[in-house]
Design a protein around this motif. Structure first.
Motif, mmCIF file in Angstrom:
data_model
loop_
_atom_site.group_PDB
_atom_site.id
_atom_site.type_symbol
_atom_site.label_atom_id
_atom_site.label_comp_id
_atom_site.label_asym_id
_atom_site.label_seq_id
_atom_site.Cartn_x
_atom_site.Cartn_y
_atom_site.Cartn_z
ATOM 1 N N ASP A 17 19.841 50.862 -6.494
ATOM 2 C CA ASP A 17 19.742 50.865 -7.946
ATOM 3 C C ASP A 17 18.792 51.992 -8.332
ATOM 4 N N ASP A 18 19.297 53.007 -9.014
ATOM 5 C CA ASP A 18 18.496 54.161 -9.417
ATOM 6 C C ASP A 18 18.897 54.560 -10.832
ATOM 7 N N PRO A 19 18.117 54.135 -11.838
ATOM 8 C CA PRO A 19 18.474 54.451 -13.225
ATOM 9 C C PRO A 19 18.563 55.960 -13.504
ATOM 10 N N ALA A 20 17.764 56.766 -12.837
ATOM 11 C CA ALA A 20 17.777 58.212 -13.100
ATOM 12 C C ALA A 20 19.130 58.843 -12.773
ATOM 13 N N SER A 21 19.779 58.369 -11.710
ATOM 14 C CA SER A 21 21.077 58.924 -11.320
ATOM 15 C C SER A 21 22.237 58.000 -11.700
ATOM 16 N N ALA A 22 21.906 56.846 -12.319
ATOM 17 C CA ALA A 22 22.889 55.820 -12.673
ATOM 18 C C ALA A 22 23.570 55.231 -11.439
ATOM 19 N N GLN A 23 22.909 55.321 -10.289
ATOM 20 C CA GLN A 23 23.453 54.786 -9.045
ATOM 21 C C GLN A 23 23.291 53.267 -9.024
ATOM 22 N N GLU A 24 24.331 52.591 -8.566
ATOM 23 C CA GLU A 24 24.319 51.155 -8.349
ATOM 24 C C GLU A 24 25.069 50.891 -7.055
ATOM 25 N N GLY A 26 27.732 50.155 -4.585
ATOM 26 C CA GLY A 26 29.188 50.159 -4.667
ATOM 27 C C GLY A 26 29.783 51.160 -5.623
ATOM 28 N N LYS A 27 28.972 51.751 -6.482
ATOM 29 C CA LYS A 27 29.484 52.685 -7.487
ATOM 30 C C LYS A 27 29.854 54.016 -6.837
ATOM 31 N N ILE A 28 30.943 54.607 -7.309
ATOM 32 C CA ILE A 28 31.414 55.878 -6.778
ATOM 33 C C ILE A 28 30.790 57.031 -7.564
ATOM 34 N N LEU A 29 30.415 58.035 -6.834
ATOM 35 C CA LEU A 29 29.816 59.251 -7.369
ATOM 36 C C LEU A 29 30.698 59.885 -8.439
ATOM 37 N N HIS A 30 30.071 60.406 -9.502
ATOM 38 C CA HIS A 30 30.805 61.111 -10.546
ATOM 39 C C HIS A 30 30.643 62.614 -10.431
ATOM 40 N N ALA A 45 18.445 66.069 -18.126
ATOM 41 C CA ALA A 45 18.430 66.705 -16.810
ATOM 42 C C ALA A 45 19.128 65.746 -15.849
ATOM 43 N N LEU A 46 20.305 66.135 -15.400
ATOM 44 C CA LEU A 46 21.083 65.274 -14.497
ATOM 45 C C LEU A 46 20.798 65.654 -13.049
ATOM 46 N N PRO A 47 20.571 64.660 -12.197
ATOM 47 C CA PRO A 47 20.271 64.935 -10.791
ATOM 48 C C PRO A 47 21.501 65.488 -10.055
ATOM 49 N N PRO A 48 21.289 66.076 -8.896
ATOM 50 C CA PRO A 48 22.415 66.623 -8.127
ATOM 51 C C PRO A 48 23.491 65.583 -7.782
ATOM 52 N N LEU A 49 23.086 64.373 -7.461
ATOM 53 C CA LEU A 49 24.029 63.264 -7.258
ATOM 54 C C LEU A 49 23.961 62.399 -8.505
ATOM 55 N N PHE A 51 25.911 59.373 -10.861
ATOM 56 C CA PHE A 51 26.887 58.288 -10.821
ATOM 57 C C PHE A 51 27.272 57.794 -12.213
ATOM 58 N N GLY A 52 26.787 58.436 -13.265
ATOM 59 C CA GLY A 52 26.948 57.959 -14.641
ATOM 60 C C GLY A 52 28.350 58.110 -15.194
ATOM 61 N N SER A 53 29.248 57.266 -14.770
ATOM 62 C CA SER A 53 30.628 57.294 -15.230
ATOM 63 C C SER A 53 31.194 55.889 -15.157
#
Length: 191
Positions: A17-24, A26-30, A45-49, A51-53
């Protein structure tokens, strides 16, 4: 190409769980890039990885479905199992169960296919595709009662379903696989 895409995205699938990258989990990379993407006028400022989709994960599951339609059931099963372990309460759970069911069907494991399709329709009672695949799977597994019930539910949701419709519109790629699917539906009672 689809198999490679599935494998690369699976390796980059969210695990934390990483709010900065929207990672959760099971979530697939955007988005994937080498550096931070700065949008100074937006204050973003969006990180290199990133997931915000809302569509990357469902589209990945759709690609899995395409993989098993094209005769890659083991790849499909592997990646859906990984997604399920990472995100066991995912809102796409019924879809994942149905994908697993069709993967088993394509591999000739009809009883397992029927069980996964049954679980999918238990979660979503109006899931027409899962009911149809449940009917075909149960038919091929020799469970005529379950096959007939699943076909009745399929007809409730899709009154025009027919062998001709499956021949024309079902996305199973290989003719021999589609023939087995239709055979299961005929056993269930489809004309």
């Amino acid at each position: 190409m689809a198999a490679s895409t599935l494998r690369v995205l699976a390796r980059l699938q969210g695990a934390d769980d990483d709010p900065a990258s929207a990672q959760e989990p099971g979530k697939i990379l955007h988005e994937l890039r080498s550096t931070v993407l700065e949008l100074p006028h937006e204050g973003i400022a969006l990180p290199p990885l990133y997931f915000g989709s809302v569509d990357s994960t469902p589209l990945w599951v759709c690609l899995l479905a395409d993989a098993w339609h094209a005769g890659m059931p083991d790849d499909g099963l592997h990646h859906v199992a990984l997604a399920d372990r990472l995100s066991p309460r995912d809102f796409t759970q019924a879809g994942s169960l149905s994908v697993i069911g069709l993967c088993h069907f394509m591999a000739g494991r009809y009883a397992e296919a029927a069980e996964f399709e049954r679980r999918a329709v238990d979660l979503r009672q109006n899931f027409g595709t899962a009911w149809r695949t449940y009917a075909a799977s149960a038919g091929m597994a020799g469970d005529r009662a379950a096959a007939a019930h699943a076909l009745a539910q399929t007809r409730r949701l899709h009154p025009a379903v027919s062998v001709d419709w499956v021949e024309r519109y079902h996305p199973i790629v290989h003719e021999k696989d589609r023939a087995r699917y239709i055979e299961g539906l005929r056993i269930a009672g489809l004309d």
